[in-house]
Write a protein that holds these residues in place. Structure first.
Motif, short mmCIF file in Angstrom:
data_model
loop_
_atom_site.label_atom_id
_atom_site.label_comp_id
_atom_site.label_asym_id
_atom_site.label_seq_id
_atom_site.Cartn_x
_atom_site.Cartn_y
_atom_site.Cartn_z
N SER A 231 -1.93 -33.35 0.94
CA SER A 231 -3.12 -34.14 1.26
C SER A 231 -3.80 -34.66 -0.01
N THR A 232 -3.81 -33.85 -1.05
CA THR A 232 -4.40 -34.28 -2.32
C THR A 232 -3.67 -35.49 -2.88
N ILE A 233 -2.34 -35.41 -2.90
CA ILE A 233 -1.53 -36.51 -3.44
C ILE A 233 -1.70 -37.77 -2.59
N VAL A 234 -1.60 -37.63 -1.28
CA VAL A 234 -1.68 -38.79 -0.39
C VAL A 234 -3.09 -39.42 -0.43
N LEU B 177 -3.33 -27.03 9.57
CA LEU B 177 -2.95 -28.34 9.06
C LEU B 177 -4.19 -29.23 8.90
N GLY B 178 -5.06 -29.20 9.88
CA GLY B 178 -6.28 -29.99 9.80
C GLY B 178 -7.20 -29.54 8.68
N PHE B 179 -7.49 -28.24 8.62
CA PHE B 179 -8.37 -27.72 7.56
C PHE B 179 -7.79 -28.00 6.17
N ALA B 180 -6.51 -27.77 6.01
CA ALA B 180 -5.88 -27.95 4.70
C ALA B 180 -5.84 -29.43 4.30
N THR B 181 -5.71 -30.31 5.27
CA THR B 181 -5.80 -31.74 4.98
C THR B 181 -7.19 -32.07 4.44
N LEU B 182 -8.21 -31.50 5.03
CA LEU B 182 -9.57 -31.69 4.54
C LEU B 182 -9.70 -31.13 3.12
N ALA B 183 -9.10 -29.98 2.87
CA ALA B 183 -9.18 -29.36 1.54
C ALA B 183 -8.59 -30.28 0.47
N GLY B 184 -7.55 -31.02 0.81
CA GLY B 184 -6.96 -31.95 -0.13
C GLY B 184 -7.84 -33.15 -0.41
N MET B 185 -8.71 -33.47 0.53
CA MET B 185 -9.61 -34.62 0.37
C MET B 185 -10.93 -34.21 -0.29
N ARG B 186 -11.49 -33.12 0.15
CA ARG B 186 -12.72 -32.55 -0.39
C ARG B 186 -12.55 -31.04 -0.35
N SER B 187 -12.39 -30.43 -1.50
CA SER B 187 -12.00 -29.02 -1.56
C SER B 187 -12.97 -28.08 -0.86
N MET B 188 -14.24 -28.37 -0.88
CA MET B 188 -15.21 -27.46 -0.27
C MET B 188 -15.42 -27.73 1.22
N SER B 189 -14.93 -28.86 1.70
CA SER B 189 -15.14 -29.18 3.11
C SER B 189 -14.39 -28.21 4.03
N GLU C 152 -6.67 -28.63 -13.00
CA GLU C 152 -7.73 -27.70 -12.62
C GLU C 152 -8.36 -28.06 -11.27
N VAL C 153 -8.44 -29.34 -10.97
CA VAL C 153 -8.99 -29.78 -9.69
C VAL C 153 -7.98 -29.52 -8.58
N MET C 154 -6.72 -29.82 -8.86
CA MET C 154 -5.65 -29.55 -7.89
C MET C 154 -5.62 -28.06 -7.55
N ALA C 155 -5.77 -27.22 -8.55
CA ALA C 155 -5.75 -25.77 -8.31
C ALA C 155 -6.85 -25.36 -7.34
N GLY C 156 -8.03 -25.95 -7.49
CA GLY C 156 -9.13 -25.65 -6.57
C GLY C 156 -8.83 -26.07 -5.15
N ARG C 157 -8.17 -27.19 -5.00
CA ARG C 157 -7.82 -27.68 -3.66
C ARG C 157 -6.74 -26.80 -3.02
N LEU C 158 -5.79 -26.37 -3.84
CA LEU C 158 -4.75 -25.46 -3.32
C LEU C 158 -5.37 -24.13 -2.90
#
Length: 175
Positions: A124-127, A17-29, A86-92
């Motif tokens: 996380s991306t949406i929020v 949950l934590g890592f994926a929340t980060l992925a929604g904010m900064r995909s490479m983080s 395309e950006v959302m896909a990278g975050r997913l």
């Protein structure tokens, strides 16, 4: 008091949950933080897995460079919004890879971890998009400046997430 299965969840569920929340904010983080940890705490759960590349120090270094580049690129005017397809896909994908690797490293289901990671990265991306644009509009602050605060939150959150992890090699079983 009888121990329940929920005690096993923190080793896989909450970190994803934590890592994926980060992925929604900064995909490479998310992959950068996860790979940093896994390269220092390799686990047999990834042996023979296509995800084992995340345990390699070289991969961790490359992902850190990519994460730093993303922090810079995020502030450029031509960078598309995180909710662009395309950006959302990278975050997913980022959330899915990190979720799958974390679950697999703990001898869990890579598919389950990947699905959880992708779903949380989507949310996380949406929020985070709504917060970033909302703060910018409400206070008249440039979106890029709000992004600097978001960067600080991602870095602090990732560091705290890693500090809270038990070493992967240690098998912890509650009583």
């Amino acid at each position: 008091m009888k121990a329940s299965k929920s005690f096993h969840r923190p080793a896989k569920f909450w970190p994803v949950l934590g890592f994926a929340t980060l992925a929604g904010m900064r995909s490479m983080s998310a992959p950068a933080f996860a790979s940093h940890y896994l390269s220092r705490q390799p686990h047999t759960g990834l042996a023979g897995s296509s995800l084992r590349f995340l345990q390699k120090p070289f991969t961790a270094g490359l992902l850190k460079v990519a994460a730093a580049g993303e922090i810079i690129a995020d502030k450029l005017p031509g960078t598309p919004n995180r909710i662009a397809p395309e950006v959302m896909a990278g975050r997913l994908l980022s959330g899915a890879v990190v979720g799958a690797a974390w679950y697999k490293s703990r001898h869990g289901s890579a598919l389950g971890g990947g699905l959880l990671g992708a779903a949380v990265a989507f949310a996380s991306t949406i929020v985070s998009y709504a917060f970033r644009t909302g703060i910018s509009e409400k206070f008249g602050v440039p979106v890029a400046l709000v992004g600097v605060g978001e960067d600080a939150l991602v870095l602090a959150g990732g560091a705290a997430l890693l500090r809270g992890q038990r070493p992967a090699a240690a098998e912890w079983h509650p009583m």
